[in-house]
Design a protein around this motif. Sequence first.
Motif, short mmCIF file in Angstrom:
data_model
loop_
_atom_site.label_atom_id
_atom_site.label_comp_id
_atom_site.label_asym_id
_atom_site.label_seq_id
_atom_site.Cartn_x
_atom_site.Cartn_y
_atom_site.Cartn_z
N GLU A 185 80.84 22.91 61.23
CA GLU A 185 79.72 23.06 62.06
C GLU A 185 79.67 21.54 62.95
O GLU A 185 80.83 21.04 62.89
CB GLU A 185 78.48 22.94 60.94
CG GLU A 185 78.36 21.69 60.52
CD GLU A 185 76.84 21.88 60.16
OE1 GLU A 185 76.26 22.33 59.26
OE2 GLU A 185 76.43 19.96 59.69
N PHE A 186 78.82 22.10 64.26
CA PHE A 186 78.32 21.40 65.29
C PHE A 186 76.92 21.66 65.35
O PHE A 186 76.41 23.04 65.17
CB PHE A 186 79.35 21.84 65.93
CG PHE A 186 79.62 23.61 66.36
CD1 PHE A 186 79.03 23.20 67.60
CD2 PHE A 186 79.83 23.74 66.68
CE1 PHE A 186 78.75 24.38 68.00
CE2 PHE A 186 79.91 24.85 67.11
CZ PHE A 186 79.22 25.28 67.86
N SER B 192 72.41 34.22 66.66
CA SER B 192 72.38 33.75 67.92
C SER B 192 73.79 33.31 68.08
O SER B 192 74.65 32.77 66.82
CB SER B 192 71.23 33.06 68.53
OG SER B 192 70.25 33.49 68.11
N GLY B 193 74.56 34.39 68.59
CA GLY B 193 75.63 33.54 69.17
C GLY B 193 75.41 32.71 70.71
O GLY B 193 74.77 32.77 71.25
N ALA B 194 76.40 31.38 70.07
CA ALA B 194 76.24 30.11 71.29
C ALA B 194 77.44 30.31 71.61
O ALA B 194 78.99 30.73 71.83
CB ALA B 194 76.34 29.08 70.91
N PHE B 195 77.55 30.41 73.14
CA PHE B 195 78.56 30.63 74.65
C PHE B 195 78.64 29.63 75.22
O PHE B 195 77.83 29.37 76.19
CB PHE B 195 77.90 32.23 75.53
CG PHE B 195 78.06 33.69 74.09
CD1 PHE B 195 79.24 34.41 74.18
CD2 PHE B 195 76.74 33.83 73.40
CE1 PHE B 195 79.82 34.91 73.39
CE2 PHE B 195 77.58 34.92 72.90
CZ PHE B 195 78.17 35.55 72.71
N LEU B 196 79.94 29.32 76.14
CA LEU B 196 80.49 29.51 77.17
C LEU B 196 80.55 30.08 77.67
O LEU B 196 81.65 31.06 77.65
CB LEU B 196 82.24 27.90 77.34
CG LEU B 196 81.58 27.05 76.12
CD1 LEU B 196 83.71 26.77 75.96
CD2 LEU B 196 81.05 25.95 77.24
N ILE B 197 80.13 30.44 79.37
CA ILE B 197 79.84 31.65 80.36
C ILE B 197 80.82 30.48 81.91
O ILE B 197 79.70 29.73 81.91
CB ILE B 197 78.66 32.34 79.99
CG1 ILE B 197 78.14 32.82 79.03
CG2 ILE B 197 78.83 33.23 81.36
CD1 ILE B 197 76.17 33.28 78.48
N LEU C 200 82.91 32.75 76.65
CA LEU C 200 83.58 32.14 75.29
C LEU C 200 82.33 31.72 74.05
O LEU C 200 81.66 31.26 73.84
CB LEU C 200 84.40 30.65 75.15
CG LEU C 200 85.86 31.06 76.10
CD1 LEU C 200 86.38 30.10 76.71
CD2 LEU C 200 86.73 32.09 75.54
N LEU C 201 82.97 32.68 72.70
CA LEU C 201 81.85 32.84 71.69
C LEU C 201 82.44 31.20 70.66
O LEU C 201 83.80 31.42 70.73
CB LEU C 201 82.30 33.50 70.95
CG LEU C 201 81.14 34.03 69.56
CD1 LEU C 201 79.48 33.54 69.96
CD2 LEU C 201 81.37 35.38 68.76
N ILE C 202 81.47 30.07 71.25
CA ILE C 202 81.83 29.21 70.33
C ILE C 202 81.31 28.85 68.82
O ILE C 202 81.86 27.75 68.32
CB ILE C 202 81.34 27.70 70.72
CG1 ILE C 202 79.72 27.59 71.11
CG2 ILE C 202 82.34 28.21 72.23
CD1 ILE C 202 80.12 26.17 71.15
N GLY C 203 79.85 29.90 68.37
CA GLY C 203 79.80 29.82 66.94
C GLY C 203 78.61 30.31 67.31
O GLY C 203 77.50 31.16 67.99
N VAL C 204 77.07 30.40 66.01
CA VAL C 204 76.14 31.43 65.34
C VAL C 204 75.42 30.24 64.75
O VAL C 204 76.05 29.55 64.09
CB VAL C 204 76.69 31.93 64.24
CG1 VAL C 204 75.52 32.42 63.74
CG2 VAL C 204 77.91 32.60 64.48
N CYS D 157 74.98 25.10 64.74
CA CYS D 157 76.37 26.54 64.18
C CYS D 157 76.94 26.33 63.32
O CYS D 157 77.96 24.79 63.57
CB CYS D 157 75.74 26.01 66.02
SG CYS D 157 75.16 26.57 66.81
N CYS D 158 77.54 27.68 63.48
CA CYS D 158 79.04 27.26 62.42
C CYS D 158 79.41 27.47 63.22
O CYS D 158 79.30 28.53 64.58
CB CYS D 158 78.69 27.86 60.93
SG CYS D 158 78.50 29.86 61.82
#
Length: 369
Positions: free
Chosen positions: A146-147, A170-175, A181-185, A201-202
């Motif tokens: 996790e982070f 929700s998805g955490a994205f680098l855009i 780029l999905l980095i976590g949930v 986030c996981c």
Amino acid sequence: MNEDLINRICVRITLHIGGKDVSYGTGTLVKGKDYFYVVTAHHCVYGDENAYPDIQLDQIILQQQRAFNAPFEDVEVLEIIGSDFKEDWAVIKVKHVDKDGMHPHIAATVNFKRNDEILFTGFQFANKNESRSFKSTVQNGIASGEFRITLADKDTFKAGGDDAKGLSGSGAFLIDGETFLLIGVLKNVKGDEALNDDIKCCCMEKIAPLIGLEICEEFKDHSTDTFGSKKFGEIIINDKRTLMEKILAVNNDFSEMRMKRLRRQLALGKAELEFVQERDMSAIKYRLFIECQEMLEDFVDENIGTVLTQEQIEDLLKKFTDSAITIIEVKSKMYKYPIIDDNLMRKIVLDLINECYLSFDKEGVYETE
């Protein structure tokens, strides 16, 4: 970023049990190796604290809204292919047809760093008929799967956990442009854990292989100062003295107390700057080196063959630092650097001197062309 693209990947999740809606959450619709999947938090599927361990597929209502204020469309649930209660993630295989071919390509990565800018979009319980996007930044690297991220741009969950309800999953994205780029949930966006606007986030390490999601080893951030990083590695070191040796070369009677203070600042700086990626630190040091070299050339011309006072040495360190702060402020209009305060900038200057790039005499003047 096209808002419709964000709407397409964001799915509202409702658990309908015993004739009533008992839970709300969010998921991310992604195309895997063979099917479409919804990636979300475990508690968005099985309820808080695994309240519904025997949840039936027809009790999980997935809905997509292709554009702002567009009607919701049901997304058929086929099966739950994987989940982890402890790490709080779940993956649902769904029936979905990308009719117009507009669903964005989504890949995953675990290679991100502190202060990276993140976007997540979800359906808040307070306004569950309309998705909302939040800007945030990464707070730390991955530890035990996790982070953490935290809200940016002075955004806040004004009502604490209640305001955050529905955003779990929700998805955490680098855009970057059209690249997602999905980095976590997002998982802990409920209860008191949302009060300080930090969100757990996981990561995608276990999820991406499960559905055949492409894993990108590196995010190509075009705003990174790759030129500065590359050029720093090309500098040939001529002056191999340490910080202390360079000081004693121009003032053999330099105060031992001040020397200890500089050593302490140097050591603290190295420890405090460990969070900065090597490529970013190299770029910063190159910009500082080039700027301070010109200052050193002028200083040496004005002080040929003289023994420097302690005040002159401290004054030059201050000028190096002020110049460093200014050049990074200027270059930040073109490139993205980690946030470095004035105190840390001085410690980077000390490190540059100690690493044999700057000095207080002509031996530290390098050819820079």
